[in-house]
Enzyme design. Structure first.
Site, PDB file in Angstrom:
ATOM      1  CB  CYS A 222      -8.206  -0.153 -12.102  1.00 27.06           C
ATOM      2  SG  CYS A 222      -8.676  -1.504 -10.995  1.00 27.06           S
TER       3      CYS A 222
ATOM      4  CG  HIS B 168      -2.084   0.885   1.129  1.00 20.62           C
ATOM      5  ND1 HIS B 168      -2.938   0.886   0.043  1.00 20.62           N
ATOM      6  CD2 HIS B 168      -2.553   1.836   1.967  1.00 20.62           C
ATOM      7  CE1 HIS B 168      -3.881   1.782   0.232  1.00 20.62           C
ATOM      8  NE2 HIS B 168      -3.668   2.377   1.388  1.00 20.62           N
TER       9      HIS B 168
END
Length: 753
Positions: A675, A360
């Protein structure tokens, strides 16, 4: 045996210098195994040899002078075979090399064990004995286990050598990590949330002992006051003998006990933190070695006391440390809330001690367009504070305290990067179209910094992925429906008349909510994404209602469902979306105001790939999340730096799965887009375009480069490359093929400095 192993490794880790650590190592191993000689050789890859660094039994004058080539002698043989070598009569073996300087003629038995970290041989640990015998299984097992545990301690020998230097020492040391986000930056290391434990403290000298003594005295004073408050608070609840521990703590802090020892270490040149670490760990180990159980427990008291003093030292240091003009944010794990605390104009790079290429933190760095290096966990966290750093996100390198000449070289690369970026930006207004006339839909991934992400909105086809979790992560509670409406409306305002794909709350895994903790042994296979929100429909319904209300007047909303692994999850999600729509429609009392959104599913769990025909009958579109799809296909935790080199979206298996997925979606006339991060990387986008994908969503910082590249590509030529790419056996082979294609088109050297 296990306690001996643990103690030996702890002693090596806690020694202030590498030389003394290795000297203690060979001495302790020799004693533990009751052998006559123990030695350690460390690998020097520049010189291609093993250097004798410590010995207890060979000639001590040979230390640092005698080297053995990687292909020479028994030491070289251990390194080449990467396994233990156990010989009864070593001097009779054909690989034995006579080295008069070490004086080992009296030894016959030999056992050598490699020290290996991340498949790289760091050194060789040996024991020897005059008797002609094979070392038994227990002895061999002990040495092998010790070698494995030593690897992580010795992995950065160069940094261990310089860590004892003063703050002004020019280290010129290079750390190797994993590429998180491309680019180059020069700045000063800044630890936003320093870890307050002794493992995070590396030993450093100070040029100002008087200043360090005063810092220590202040920390002791605050700690004593803290003990007084604790004793007063507990006086009505604990008997007198239990309260006596606070008196013991006071006495230990007095000059006659620990305090005197710590002062002595500071006067020897150590900084306050280092002096505290040295003394506390030495005293604690002495108590640990005692036979009496009561006295052994006092080691815990010593550590608790030292921890409290350390906390106050670190608090004072952090308050005094100014925010640099150019911040390289360093943390155990970089989070969105940390990024929010640093002004964007000052943040130049990220270094995360944990995580890997698509963790992340790396995704956030790419979203911000700043370089990042991940998985640099060998250097203690506090060692980074205040250091001048060069972060090379292209190579995964970090240069610590580089010389001015090196900085100048990197500044030239930064200038070249800026020139290339200006070249891409000059064509941003042109159509996203290949040289052969194929149109592409280029959208942006959004959610972290909407002000930055909307600056190029007129040159995109909209938002292909709005990560709604960021507003949730940045708060201390769940945002209200009204707060969410205001947030989402800003996104629609930033992209008027263009599609905005909003992903429902996707937390769990490496995206925890601070106010909704989830404790799981394997969070990536656990309660995350749609699984969590379907279990909490009150969260899901509020979010959908907020999206629908924010969309009034724009009619741009597309809803994307994350972490779908089963068609029943799709059915339940659609039911709740219909319920939310009816509720909002009733609230506004008009069917013409509240538009029904298109609904799509993220393809990131492999199971849903095999249910595409059924999925196409239920929803309007799908979007491939290559980050998690890669993770699940390869069974690699993308946050784990130990296996970070195995995570690669260009893996042939991943590419073959994507190719099949694209072909099936095309046959079903089912709209599909990319994406994930692969759709924003030059090599990835070309490979996907060759497969027939023509809709990509990426970080705004990659948009201009990808458009510039696609405008120079003929798809017919690219498709000829696809069979060879899909036939590759490794990600490296794939990259070589695509890079060769770019080189032939004279484009490769225009994609990075």
């Amino acid at each position: 045996m296990l306690s001996q192993l643990r103690r030996i490794v702890q002693d090596v880790a806690q020694e202030p210098s590498l030389d003394s650590a290795l000297a203690g190592l060979v001495r302790n191993v020799k004693h533990a195994l009751r052998t006559e000689c123990c030695s350690v050789y460390l690998a020097d890859y520049e010189q291609q040899h093993f250097m004798l660094m410590a010995t207890d039994g060979l000639n001590p004058d040979a230390i640092g002078k005698v080297s053995i080539g990687f292909s020479e002698g028994l030491i070289g043989w251990v390194g080449q075979r990467e396994e233990p070598i156990n010989l009864a009569q070593a001097h009779l073996h054909p690989r034995f090399k006579v080295t008069p300087e070490v004086s080992e003629d009296c030894f016959s038995a030999f056992l050598g064990c490699p020290i290996i970290h991340h498949r790289k041989v760091l050194g060789v640990l040996t024991i020897q004995q005059s008797d002609s015998r094979i070392f038994n299984e227990d002895e061999e097992s002990f040495l092998v286990t010790l070698g494995v545990q030593l690897a992580s301690v010795l992995v950065n020998a160069e940094m261990r050598k310089v860590s004892a230097g003063t703050s002004t020492t020019q280290q010129n040391s290079q750390m190797q990590g994993l590429i998180g986000a491309p680019g180059i930056a020069i700045g000063e290391g800044y630890i936003l949330q320093p870890a307050s434990d002794f493992d995070a403290i590396s030993l450093k000298h100070s040029d100002d002992p008087e200043k360090e003594l005063n810092r220590f005295y202040r920390a002791v004073k605050v700690t004593k006051a803290e003990f007084n408050r604790l004793a007063e608070r507990m006086s009505g609840h604990l008997p007198a003998d239990a309260l006596a521990i606070f008196d013991v703590y006071h006495q230990l802090l007095d000059a006659a006990s620990l305090g005197n020892e710590i002062e002595a270490q500071i006067k020897l040149g150590w900084c306050a933190k280092s002096a505290l670490k040295l003394v506390v760990e030495r005293f604690a180990r002495q108590f640990d070695d005692m036979d009496d159980p009561y006295l052994r427990e006092r080691g815990t008291d010593i550590r608790d006391l030292g921890q409290r003093v350390l906390n106050h030292l670190l608090e004072t240091e952090q308050r005094q440390h100014r925010l640099p003009a150019q911040v390289v944010l360093v943390a155990e794990n970089v989070t969105a809330s940390m990024l929010a605390e640093i002004p964007r104009a000052q943040l130049v790079a990220i270094v995360s001690l944990k995580g890997s290429v698509n963790s992340h933190a790396a995704i956030m760095a790419r979203a911000l367009g700043i370089p990042a290096v991940m998985g640099v966990d060998e250097l203690p966290l506090m060692q980074w504070q205040g250091q001048r750093l060069i972060v090379d996100g292209y190579q995964g390198h970090i240069l610590v305290s580089p010389a001015d000449a090196i900085c100048q070289e990197y500044r030239q690369l930064i200038t070249k990067d800026a020139e290339l970026s200006a070249r891409y930006q000059s064509e941003l207004h042109l159509p996203a179209q290949s040289s052969c006339g194929q149109n592409f839909s280029l959208m942006v991934n959004s959610g972290l910094a909407i002000e930055i992400e909307t600056t190029q909105s007129e040159f995109t086809n909209g938002v292909g992925l709005y990560r709604t979790e960021f507003p949730f992560i940045m708060r201390s509670r769940f945002p209200t429906e009204l707060e969410q409406v205001e947030l989402y409306r800003k996104v629609f305002q930033g992209y008027p008349g263009k599609a905005v794909v909003m992903r429902t709350l996707d937390v769990g895994g490496d995206k925890p909510l601070p106010y909704f903790p989830i404790s799981e042994e394997n969070p990536f296979l656990g309660w995350r994404g749609i699984r969590l929100t379907l279990d909490h429909p009150e969260i899901f319904l509020v979010q959908i209602r907020a999206m629908l209300k924010a969309n009034i007047g724009y009619n741009s909303l597309h809803i994307l469902l994350p972490m779908i692994s089963d068609l029943a999850e799709v059915d339940e999600s659609l039911r709740l979306i219909r319920q939310a729509w009816f509720e909002v429609d009733d609230e506004f009392n008009s069917e013409n105001i509240v538009a029904k959104p298109k609904v799509g599913v993220m393809i990131e769990v492999p199971s849903i790939m095999f249910q595409l025909p059924e999925l196409a009958r239920k929803v309007d579109f799908c979007s491939v999340g290559t980050n998690d799809l890669t993770q699940y296909l390869l069974a690699v935790d993308r946050n784990n730096p130990r296996v970070g080199n195995l995570y690669d979206a260009m893996h042939p298996a991943v590419l073959r799965a994507l190719n099949q997925l694209g072909q099936q979606a095309h046959g079903l006339q089912f709209p599909i887009s990319i994406c994930g991060e692969l759709g924003g990387e030059p090599l990835g986008v070309l490979t996907l375009a060759a497969m027939g994908f023509n809709s990509f969503s990426m970080n705004h910082s990659n948009l201009a480069k990808i458009k510039w590249l696609l405008r120079r590509i003929d798809l017919a030529e690219l498709r000829l490359l696809l069979p060879d790419v899909l036939a590759c056996q490794s990600p490296k082979q794939v990259r070589v093929l695509v890079q060769r294609f770019l080189d032939q088109k004279q484009l490769l050297n225009q994609l990075r400095a």
